[in-house]
Scaffold this active site. Structure first.
Site, PDB file in Angstrom:
ATOM      1  N   GLU A   1      -7.488   1.087   3.136  1.00 26.33           N
ATOM      2  CA  GLU A   1      -7.448   0.750   1.720  1.00 26.33           C
ATOM      3  C   GLU A   1      -6.288  -0.196   1.452  1.00 26.33           C
ATOM      4  OE1 GLU A   1      -7.459   4.924   0.622  1.00 26.33           O
ATOM      5  OE2 GLU A   1      -5.359   4.853   0.074  1.00 26.33           O
TER       6      GLU A   1
ATOM      7  N   HIS B   1       7.418  -5.866  -7.338  1.00 29.97           N
ATOM      8  CA  HIS B   1       7.563  -7.141  -6.637  1.00 29.97           C
ATOM      9  C   HIS B   1       8.068  -6.987  -5.204  1.00 29.97           C
ATOM     10  CE1 HIS B   1       6.654 -10.016  -9.578  1.00 29.97           C
ATOM     11  NE2 HIS B   1       7.613  -9.678 -10.420  1.00 29.97           N
TER      12      HIS B   1
END
Lengths: 402, 297
Positions: free
Chosen positions: B210, B249
């Site tokens: 995944e 991020h």
């Protein structure tokens, strides 16, 4: 769990990390009071008004502004509080601002030029160790730096047996080009920052920018802190830091029912047991010509209550044109889930979108029979590919396919 | 042959007398797994489900000859339970527990490092199952049939889906390994694939991943480097998952460009893996691949 900048800074301060000082305010008048108090405490004459939302890119979106006097503090705080702030991380509809942080101006002139850096602490999944990532290119989008100047991004891996070592903190300071007093201050900053990260069971600290002031102090101008939800039992005081204003109301409602729900923009809702199968079901919806309206994992205990709660949440999304329920019954028995679906359907009463129920695993045939004989507008499937085919047919009927 | 567990495995259950532990221990016994006892501190000397209860894993190893352990203890105590099992000399540790703090798992990973012959699977996984022989996990036994395909997967119910399709395709399974979906796990995709590549009974491998992390890419590159010795059918869940919902991020930098489903699928295809877009095609694709059909999925 994400928390606000002002909350993150509170945590950092507890560990001796120097931060840009600030006071949080919920109205323009409170902002003025906060500014006066801050001037008393820090001597700052200018103030930075910063929108408190859980998303980066606030400055570019107009959520961070400099006020040079108290009138401007009032005006700017008044504009920002209540605004729908759009940044590249909020999506097009943006996020409503409920609070601002009135912060001291730390870019004052002095003996040397202020300089910005970037620093984050997080888990490196590959090595299973924490890393400190840092670069001289502060204040910029770190992804852009990684793209344009990968050589400027440094990594310091922390050995879990001994933690951050003094030589590593010193190396970071030197690699950032610092010397003298500023170098020593950076060593202190990094050491305290890592201790804060480790002690609080955080998943990520992102400090962008880290600032060297004109008088050689090192401080965190911003703080993006993500806490490990699995470790909240060790930090009970952090539970109160959750701000449900920052979450989709449907997601908050779902989590109260122990459902893991993420709202998306598509037209086919889905309800699945297991996160991997839930993502796979979203993929199936897309391949069948629809777009997933949500991710919804009902977990291991799919029963009548969870199915009903899931239905109610999905149906509150007006974009939903069809619902696919995909349950692979291992421990869960499909006949029970089927009865749960029928019961929930009757309880809710007015369901106008077609529902496809795919039950596989324990007592799957029995489950399908219950659905088929219920007389409800529900389509049953056993194989995953049959479910995909049914989604296609249903979308064709409703004219909702792309 | 099979990997990790078989009919000779001597299995104990840590968290034996709790509700989860009791339920799944009974299911394992019913499947024919050689459960030799369980561990619940303070209840040593008692009998539960017709098996002895021990206070410590060391007692279970010494008195019952345990070599495999499955862990159901709550998240706050799970890291300690894993270390106790390793210290006692258990060779295969399967950790089912979901929600262990990452910091605890960093310590566990370090603790397990360098221990000869030890393998930890999980946490937050459905366990390991060798069809017709031994179930050390929570997978539903009845969907399995003894056969020739090995399975490696990050996800629980998606593993069941693959198992079921392989059974319906008449292929059956050797061993299914649920490696777990947490950021830090004991056995990586590549390590699990390697076990199955080296198993003479396994003729094909299903690899299910995944979004997030770089494990599938690492496994794919290893498969190519070692000469694609057995056909591998791959699927990555989350092609439609929005980016950035779980990771900030900085996480994206460490993970690199291998993170999205599209990027992983592209790398897997380049490495000769038969990647399916739809999870409904796993079984059929494996059948066609084994029949020698060239699949350009």
């Amino acid at each position: 769990m994400n928390i606000h900048e002002y909350q993150g800074k509170d945590i950092l301060k507890r560990y001796g990390v120097r931060v840009q000082e600030g006071i949080v305010a919920e109205t323009a008048d409170e902002a003025v009071e906060a500014a006066k108090k801050l001037t008393e405490q820090t001597g700052t004459s200018w103030h930075v008004i910063k929108a408190q939302i859980h998303a980066g890119g606030r400055g570019k979106g107009g959520g961070v502004k400099l006020a040079k006097n108290l009138e401007q503090v009032k005006d700017i705080a008044g504009q920002i509080i209540g605004m729908q702030l759009v940044t590249k991380q909020t999506g097009a509809e943006g996020r409503k601002v409920h609070k601002v942080l009135v912060a001291q101006d730390v870019y004052y002139p002095g003996d040397s030029e202020p300089k910005e850096y970037y620093m984050s602490v997080l888990l490196d999944r590959t090595s299973g160790k924490n890393v400190i990532i840092y670069t001289t290119e502060g204040g910029m989008d770190i992804e852009e730096v990684a793209e344009a100047h990968p050589e400027k991004i440094h990594k310091e891996v922390i050995d879990p047996r001994v933690g951050l070592r003094p030589f590593q903190a010193a190396k970071i300071a030197y690699n950032l080009g610092l010397s003298g007093e500023a170098q020593k201050e950076m060593v202190k900053f990094v050491t305290a920052l890592y201790k804060a990260y480790d002690d609080t069971d955080s998943s990520m600290f992102e400090i962008n920018p880290v600032l060297k002031t004109s008088d050689n102090k090192i401080l965190a101008v911003d703080a993006k802190v993500t806490l490990d939800e699995n470790a909240l039992y060790r930090h009970k005081d952090f539970v109160a830091l959750r701000d449900t204003n920052e979450e989709d109301p449907l997601e908050v409602e779902a989590s109260a029912s122990n459902l893991n729900y993420v709202k998306l923009d598509g037209n086919v809702g889905c309800m699945v047991n297991g996160a991997g199968l839930a993502m796979a079901t979203m993929d199936i919806i897309k391949l069948s010509g629809g777009e997933p309206a949500n991710f919804l994992d009902v977990g291991g205990g799919a029963n009548a209550q969870t199915v009903e709660a899931g239905f109610r949440i999905i149906l509150k999304d007006p974009n939903v044109k069809a619902i696919l329920i995909n349950i692979f019954g291992g421990i869960v028995r499909c006949d029970r889930v089927a009865n749960g679906v029928v019961e929930a359907y009757k309880n809710i009463g007015d369901i106008r979108v077609p529902i496809i129920v795919r039950l596989q695993g324990t007592n799957a045939e029995e489950g399908a029979r219950i659905i088929d004989e219920s007389g409800l507008k529900v389509y049953s499937a056993v194989l995953l590919k049959d479910a995909a085919q049914k989604v296609k047919e249903v979308l064709a009927m409703t004219g909702a396919n792309a | 042959m099979s990997v990790l567990v078989n009919k000779d495995s001597k299995v104990i259950v840590q968290g034996f007398t709790g509700s989860e532990g009791s339920f799944h221990a009974q299911q394992m016994i019913d499947y024919g797994t050689n459960v030799v006892g369980g561990v619940t501190p303070g209840k040593g000397g008692q009998t539960h489900l017709g098996r002895p209860v021990f206070n410590t894993v060391a007692d279970a190893v010494r008195e019952a000859g345990a070599d495999t352990s499955i862990i159901f203890v709550p998240p706050a105590f799970a890291a300690d339970a894993i270390m106790e099992a390793a210290d006692a000399g258990i060779k295969v540790i399967v950790t089912i527990t979901e929600g262990i703090p990452t910091k605890d798992m960093i310590a566990v990973k370090e603790y397990l490092k360098g221990r000869e012959g030890l393998r930890m699977i999980g946490p937050n996984c459905p366990g390991v199952m060798t069809a017709g022989e031994c179930k050390v996990g929570i997978m539903p036994g009845f969907i399995f049939s003894k056969g020739k395909i090995g399975i490696v997967s990050k996800s629980g119910t998606l593993t069941y889906e693959a198992v079921d399709q392989l059974t319906k395709a008449g292929l059956g399974q050797t061993t299914a390994i649920g490696i777990g979906g947490d950021p830090i796990i004991g056995t990586t995709t590549k390590e699990a694939v390697e076990l199955l590549m080296n198993d003479p009974e396994t003729e094909g491998i299903v690899m299910i991943g995944e979004i997030g992390g770089g494990m599938e890419a690492e496994a794919a590159r290893w498969i190519k480097e070692t000469g694609n010795k057995k056909p591998v059918v791959g699927f990555i869940a989350g092609q439609t998952a929005p980016p950035g919902r779980r990771m900030g991020h900085a996480g994206a930098i460490v993970g690199g460009a291998d993170d999205t489903a599209a990027a992983k699928m592209a790398i897997m295809r380049e490495c000769g893996i038969h990647v399916v877009d739809s999870p409904a095609e796993i079984g059929d694709t494996m059948l066609r691949v084994l029949q020698g059909e060239k699949v350009t999925a």
